[in-house]
Write an enzyme that holds these catalytic residues in place. Sequence first.
Site, PDB file in Angstrom:
ATOM      1  N   GLY A  14       0.267  10.793   1.233  1.00  0.00           N
ATOM      2  CA  GLY A  14       0.087  12.207   1.598  1.00  0.00           C
ATOM      3  C   GLY A  14       1.355  13.003   1.328  1.00  0.00           C
ATOM      4  O   GLY A  14       2.450  12.536   1.628  1.00  0.00           O
ATOM      5  N   ARG A  75      -2.988   8.289  -4.192  1.00  0.00           N
ATOM      6  CA  ARG A  75      -3.156   6.984  -3.540  1.00  0.00           C
ATOM      7  C   ARG A  75      -3.888   6.140  -4.572  1.00  0.00           C
ATOM      8  O   ARG A  75      -5.014   6.452  -4.940  1.00  0.00           O
ATOM      9  CB  ARG A  75      -3.968   7.105  -2.259  1.00  0.00           C
ATOM     10  CG  ARG A  75      -3.379   8.094  -1.228  1.00  0.00           C
ATOM     11  CD  ARG A  75      -4.145   8.028   0.087  1.00  0.00           C
ATOM     12  NE  ARG A  75      -3.901   9.159   0.963  1.00  0.00           N
ATOM     13  CZ  ARG A  75      -2.907   9.249   1.844  1.00  0.00           C
ATOM     14  NH1 ARG A  75      -2.034   8.281   1.962  1.00  0.00           N
ATOM     15  NH2 ARG A  75      -2.793  10.308   2.626  1.00  0.00           N
ATOM     16  N   ASP A 106       4.284   4.414   5.048  1.00  0.00           N
ATOM     17  CA  ASP A 106       4.336   2.942   5.110  1.00  0.00           C
ATOM     18  C   ASP A 106       3.538   2.256   3.994  1.00  0.00           C
ATOM     19  O   ASP A 106       3.970   1.224   3.465  1.00  0.00           O
ATOM     20  CB  ASP A 106       3.946   2.414   6.497  1.00  0.00           C
ATOM     21  CG  ASP A 106       2.635   2.998   6.992  1.00  0.00           C
ATOM     22  OD1 ASP A 106       2.044   3.834   6.277  1.00  0.00           O
ATOM     23  OD2 ASP A 106       2.196   2.604   8.076  1.00  0.00           O
ATOM     24  N   THR A 128       6.430  11.606   5.490  1.00  0.00           N
ATOM     25  CA  THR A 128       5.057  11.762   6.003  1.00  0.00           C
ATOM     26  C   THR A 128       5.115  12.645   7.238  1.00  0.00           C
ATOM     27  O   THR A 128       6.032  12.507   8.048  1.00  0.00           O
ATOM     28  CB  THR A 128       4.385  10.429   6.369  1.00  0.00           C
ATOM     29  OG1 THR A 128       3.249  10.702   7.214  1.00  0.00           O
ATOM     30  CG2 THR A 128       5.280   9.471   7.136  1.00  0.00           C
ATOM     31  N   ASP A 130       3.391  12.412   9.738  1.00  0.00           N
ATOM     32  CA  ASP A 130       2.970  11.678  10.943  1.00  0.00           C
ATOM     33  C   ASP A 130       4.135  11.132  11.785  1.00  0.00           C
ATOM     34  O   ASP A 130       3.951  10.781  12.939  1.00  0.00           O
ATOM     35  CB  ASP A 130       2.061  10.499  10.569  1.00  0.00           C
ATOM     36  CG  ASP A 130       0.699  10.938  10.072  1.00  0.00           C
ATOM     37  OD1 ASP A 130       0.438  12.157  10.041  1.00  0.00           O
ATOM     38  OD2 ASP A 130      -0.105  10.066   9.700  1.00  0.00           O
ATOM     39  N   ASP A 132       5.372   8.245  11.690  1.00  0.00           N
ATOM     40  CA  ASP A 132       4.903   6.961  12.229  1.00  0.00           C
ATOM     41  C   ASP A 132       5.560   5.755  11.551  1.00  0.00           C
ATOM     42  O   ASP A 132       4.995   4.667  11.549  1.00  0.00           O
ATOM     43  CB  ASP A 132       3.371   6.881  12.073  1.00  0.00           C
ATOM     44  CG  ASP A 132       2.934   6.988  10.621  1.00  0.00           C
ATOM     45  OD1 ASP A 132       3.756   7.350   9.757  1.00  0.00           O
ATOM     46  OD2 ASP A 132       1.756   6.697  10.336  1.00  0.00           O
ATOM     47  N   ARG A 174      -2.783   9.922  11.488  1.00  0.00           N
ATOM     48  CA  ARG A 174      -3.843   8.946  11.199  1.00  0.00           C
ATOM     49  C   ARG A 174      -3.969   7.871  12.278  1.00  0.00           C
ATOM     50  O   ARG A 174      -5.042   7.629  12.797  1.00  0.00           O
ATOM     51  CB  ARG A 174      -3.569   8.285   9.849  1.00  0.00           C
ATOM     52  CG  ARG A 174      -4.788   7.582   9.279  1.00  0.00           C
ATOM     53  CD  ARG A 174      -4.413   6.523   8.294  1.00  0.00           C
ATOM     54  NE  ARG A 174      -3.597   7.024   7.227  1.00  0.00           N
ATOM     55  CZ  ARG A 174      -4.046   7.413   6.033  1.00  0.00           C
ATOM     56  NH1 ARG A 174      -5.316   7.362   5.779  1.00  0.00           N
ATOM     57  NH2 ARG A 174      -3.210   7.827   5.118  1.00  0.00           N
TER      58      ARG A 174
HETATM   59  O1  F6P Z   1      -0.318  10.458   6.549  1.00  0.00           O
HETATM   60  C1  F6P Z   1      -0.354  11.842   6.570  1.00  0.00           C
HETATM   61  C2  F6P Z   1      -1.773  12.311   6.744  1.00  0.00           C
HETATM   62  O2  F6P Z   1      -1.781  13.719   6.693  1.00  0.00           O
HETATM   63  C3  F6P Z   1      -2.473  11.827   8.011  1.00  0.00           C
HETATM   64  O3  F6P Z   1      -2.113  12.587   9.142  1.00  0.00           O
HETATM   65  C4  F6P Z   1      -3.907  11.938   7.612  1.00  0.00           C
HETATM   66  O4  F6P Z   1      -4.703  11.042   8.339  1.00  0.00           O
HETATM   67  C5  F6P Z   1      -3.888  11.527   6.172  1.00  0.00           C
HETATM   68  O5  F6P Z   1      -2.592  11.834   5.686  1.00  0.00           O
HETATM   69  C6  F6P Z   1      -4.913  12.236   5.326  1.00  0.00           C
HETATM   70  O6  F6P Z   1      -4.838  11.745   4.033  1.00  0.00           O
HETATM   71  P1  F6P Z   1      -5.595  12.329   2.752  1.00  0.00           P
HETATM   72  O7  F6P Z   1      -4.709  13.389   2.177  1.00  0.00           O
HETATM   73  O8  F6P Z   1      -5.713  11.161   1.842  1.00  0.00           O
HETATM   74  O9  F6P Z   1      -6.884  12.881   3.234  1.00  0.00           O
END
Ligand code: F6P
Length: 321
Positions: A14, A75, A106, A128, A130, A132, A174
Amino acid sequence: METQKTIGVLTSGGDAPGMNAAIRAVTRAALKKGYKVLGVKRGYHGLLRGEIEVLNSRSVSETLQKGGTFLQTARSKEFATPNGIKKAVDVAKIFGMDALVVIGGDGSFKGARELANAGLPTIGIPGTIDNDIASTDYTLGFDTALNTAMDAIDKIRDTSSSHERCSVIEVMGRDAGYVAVNLGIANGAEAVIIPERDYDINDIKKMIIEGSNRGKKHYIIIVSEGVGGSQKLCKEIEESTGIESRVSILGYIQRGGSPTLVDRVKASMMGSYAVELIEKGSVNRIIGEKDGKLVDYEINEAIEMKKSIDEKLIELVDILS
Ligand code: F6P
């Protein structure tokens, strides 16, 4: 004579505000040392396809203040296979990369570990919203995301109080509640629901009914995406308390926008530090911040670490509500 080092840089997973500032710092710090810098587009996906361009000082001008990542991100499922890893290392070697700086979360660091094991030295920079990642107190993007969400929740509060409603607001994160807990404090929420702590909907209903009996008219309940179920929760609150309730899911607005000062400075420091580590030959490491200082850990050690939310922060939401 020593041959010129070549450093690759990519963003993965992300996007997070501050990623551009980190790319810029890696680029400029490396160029100052006389290294060549290669920007890999679209994370590991682009690495597999050789979507790689030379970065010079001008390539990163006007990027510091911008959200997102100008290298783009992705991803990649293909990368996460033994063949994918081998191919990625082969491509990096063809481009003459001596080391690769990976800016991401991570999942991205696990990819960096695979690359390191397959012979491509890597350095990880935590990026990120998050926050986390266990090996660091801070991940790039967290401060900007919190400020964006805080402003949005202040606005929701205005309408919530005008209509005397309960607002159930779902925020990102997440698997972790760092975003939710900090917003709970910053926005004066009545309750915060996070994956790290079990919650009982009856406690929330009781809190609202007791509050209403005391004359309280509106409520802010923040739900971490990692728990989810905001629509259901909202409906249940309305049905059992009689208070009109509405859900807002903040979503991707939290990931965008110009990075705050905190994110620009920390990204710049981490990017430059990554180049220092490569210069020292101290590779296959993850950069972090501990107690306000930059640190770095061996990549396996960093990935194995566990993080928990400070109980005091969770308690503070309850004390102040
Ligand atoms: O890891 C960052 C984040 O924004 C999370 O908070 C969320 O769950 C995820 O990415 C969403 O990912 P994507 O952009 O693949 O929908």
